[in-house]
Design a protein around this motif. Structure first.
Motif, PDB file in Angstrom:
ATOM      1  N   LEU A  49       0.739  -1.195   0.010  1.00  0.00           N
ATOM      2  CA  LEU A  49       0.049   0.042   0.170  1.00  0.00           C
ATOM      3  C   LEU A  49       0.876   1.207   0.006  1.00  0.00           C
ATOM      4  O   LEU A  49       0.388   2.463  -0.761  1.00  0.00           O
ATOM      5  CB  LEU A  49      -1.048  -0.280   1.122  1.00  0.00           C
ATOM      6  CG  LEU A  49      -2.064  -1.230   1.118  1.00  0.00           C
ATOM      7  CD1 LEU A  49      -2.602  -1.259   2.450  1.00  0.00           C
ATOM      8  CD2 LEU A  49      -3.018  -0.673  -0.017  1.00  0.00           C
ATOM      9  N   LEU A  50       1.815   1.236   0.756  1.00  0.00           N
ATOM     10  CA  LEU A  50       2.879   2.355   0.798  1.00  0.00           C
ATOM     11  C   LEU A  50       3.425   2.586  -0.455  1.00  0.00           C
ATOM     12  O   LEU A  50       3.926   3.640  -1.043  1.00  0.00           O
ATOM     13  CB  LEU A  50       3.982   2.287   1.805  1.00  0.00           C
ATOM     14  CG  LEU A  50       3.707   2.161   3.235  1.00  0.00           C
ATOM     15  CD1 LEU A  50       4.547   1.723   4.237  1.00  0.00           C
ATOM     16  CD2 LEU A  50       3.296   3.839   3.625  1.00  0.00           C
ATOM     17  N   ALA A  51       4.044   1.592  -1.147  1.00  0.00           N
ATOM     18  CA  ALA A  51       4.407   1.708  -2.571  1.00  0.00           C
ATOM     19  C   ALA A  51       3.413   2.253  -3.693  1.00  0.00           C
ATOM     20  O   ALA A  51       3.745   3.021  -4.418  1.00  0.00           O
ATOM     21  CB  ALA A  51       4.843   0.157  -3.102  1.00  0.00           C
ATOM     22  N   ILE A  52       2.155   1.748  -3.550  1.00  0.00           N
ATOM     23  CA  ILE A  52       1.173   2.498  -4.365  1.00  0.00           C
ATOM     24  C   ILE A  52       0.998   3.808  -4.138  1.00  0.00           C
ATOM     25  O   ILE A  52       1.024   4.460  -5.075  1.00  0.00           O
ATOM     26  CB  ILE A  52      -0.156   1.424  -4.299  1.00  0.00           C
ATOM     27  CG1 ILE A  52      -0.268   0.114  -4.653  1.00  0.00           C
ATOM     28  CG2 ILE A  52      -1.284   2.396  -5.059  1.00  0.00           C
ATOM     29  CD1 ILE A  52      -1.200  -0.602  -4.305  1.00  0.00           C
ATOM     30  N   LEU A  53       1.051   4.095  -2.910  1.00  0.00           N
ATOM     31  CA  LEU A  53       0.848   5.663  -2.741  1.00  0.00           C
ATOM     32  C   LEU A  53       2.184   6.479  -3.125  1.00  0.00           C
ATOM     33  O   LEU A  53       2.229   7.537  -3.495  1.00  0.00           O
ATOM     34  CB  LEU A  53       0.445   5.702  -1.160  1.00  0.00           C
ATOM     35  CG  LEU A  53      -1.013   5.225  -0.777  1.00  0.00           C
ATOM     36  CD1 LEU A  53      -1.138   5.318   0.821  1.00  0.00           C
ATOM     37  CD2 LEU A  53      -2.217   6.400  -1.242  1.00  0.00           C
ATOM     38  N   GLY A  54       3.316   5.808  -2.564  1.00  0.00           N
ATOM     39  CA  GLY A  54       4.658   6.597  -2.865  1.00  0.00           C
ATOM     40  C   GLY A  54       4.792   6.509  -4.383  1.00  0.00           C
ATOM     41  O   GLY A  54       5.072   7.741  -5.083  1.00  0.00           O
ATOM     42  N   VAL A  55       4.497   5.712  -5.296  1.00  0.00           N
ATOM     43  CA  VAL A  55       4.843   5.673  -6.651  1.00  0.00           C
ATOM     44  C   VAL A  55       3.672   6.807  -7.441  1.00  0.00           C
ATOM     45  O   VAL A  55       3.958   7.496  -8.100  1.00  0.00           O
ATOM     46  CB  VAL A  55       4.639   4.223  -7.374  1.00  0.00           C
ATOM     47  CG1 VAL A  55       4.614   4.481  -8.893  1.00  0.00           C
ATOM     48  CG2 VAL A  55       5.971   3.459  -6.898  1.00  0.00           C
ATOM     49  N   SER A  56       2.518   6.728  -6.768  1.00  0.00           N
ATOM     50  CA  SER A  56       1.388   7.373  -7.491  1.00  0.00           C
ATOM     51  C   SER A  56       1.773   8.822  -7.097  1.00  0.00           C
ATOM     52  O   SER A  56       1.683   9.868  -8.044  1.00  0.00           O
ATOM     53  CB  SER A  56       0.091   7.355  -6.894  1.00  0.00           C
ATOM     54  OG  SER A  56      -0.049   7.814  -5.324  1.00  0.00           O
ATOM     55  N   GLU A  57       2.445   9.275  -6.226  1.00  0.00           N
ATOM     56  CA  GLU A  57       2.903  10.684  -5.808  1.00  0.00           C
ATOM     57  C   GLU A  57       4.172  10.903  -6.809  1.00  0.00           C
ATOM     58  O   GLU A  57       4.107  11.919  -7.342  1.00  0.00           O
ATOM     59  CB  GLU A  57       3.532  10.904  -4.479  1.00  0.00           C
ATOM     60  CG  GLU A  57       2.283  10.847  -3.368  1.00  0.00           C
ATOM     61  CD  GLU A  57       1.733  12.382  -3.220  1.00  0.00           C
ATOM     62  OE1 GLU A  57       2.318  13.396  -3.461  1.00  0.00           O
ATOM     63  OE2 GLU A  57       0.543  12.327  -3.003  1.00  0.00           O
TER      64      GLU A  57
END
Length: 180
Positions: free
Chosen positions: A52-60
């Motif tokens: 979940l952190l990767a999804i949010l981080g990559v989206s940023e």
């Protein structure tokens, strides 16, 4: 925050994140109380959090804008996954360190966690100025997000080798068997 521009949306996201932490703790904590499968639940929470952190981080990094509903769903899922780790780990520490004083074990864990968090602040502040650029792609990941991802992933790797007997449960089970 990706997809949230309105102050009220950001406030609701924060409140929902906190609520998800509480509900995740109640649900997963109750599950662990029944089945005593601390390791599986903690590892599942940590690995879910990495994703979940990767999804949010990559989206940023892509400067992607999710709809508010998607951001809420990701944040609430992250809260429900990451939030229960500390209380379940505290319960596990009490289980494996029995007959040590429960309050001392939990206080030590809480103080150590707070100290480690304080030590991470300057590291994350420095890392926030760094963006990892992906070659050939129009994306980056902020350094502070990388620190968090690395920390959670390293915790999962280290915890995967954890194998200690649940002493308090053993003593409780022996006591119950003796009463029969």
């Amino acid at each position: 925050m990706a997809g949230l521009m309105d102050g009220m949306q950001i406030d609701l996201a924060g409140a929902g994140f906190q609520l998800a932490i509480v509900l995740g703790g109640i649900g997963l904590g109750g599950l662990v109380d029944r089945n005593k499968n601390f390791k599986l639940v903690i590892l599942s929470c940590l690995l879910s959090s990495v994703g979940l952190l990767a999804i949010l981080g990559v989206s940023e990094g892509y400067d992607a804008t999710f709809t508010p509903a998607v951001v809420f769903a990701l944040l609430f899922s992250l809260g429900a996954a990451a939030g229960p780790v500390q209380p379940i780990a505290a319960e596990l520490a009490v289980e494996v360190s029995y007959p040590c004083d429960e309050n001392a074990v939990e206080a030590t864990q809480q103080l150590a966690g707070n100290l480690f968090s304080a030590l991470l602040v300057p590291i994350c502040q420095s890392a926030a100025a760094y963006d990892l650029q992906m070659p050939g792609r129009a994306m980056d990941i902020r350094g502070d997000t990388l620190v968090l991802l690395a920390l959670v992933a390293a915790t999962a790797v280290a915890f995967s080798s954890f194998d200690a007997p649940l002493e308090r449960t053993r003593v409780d089970d022996e006591g119950a068997a003796a009463e029969l």
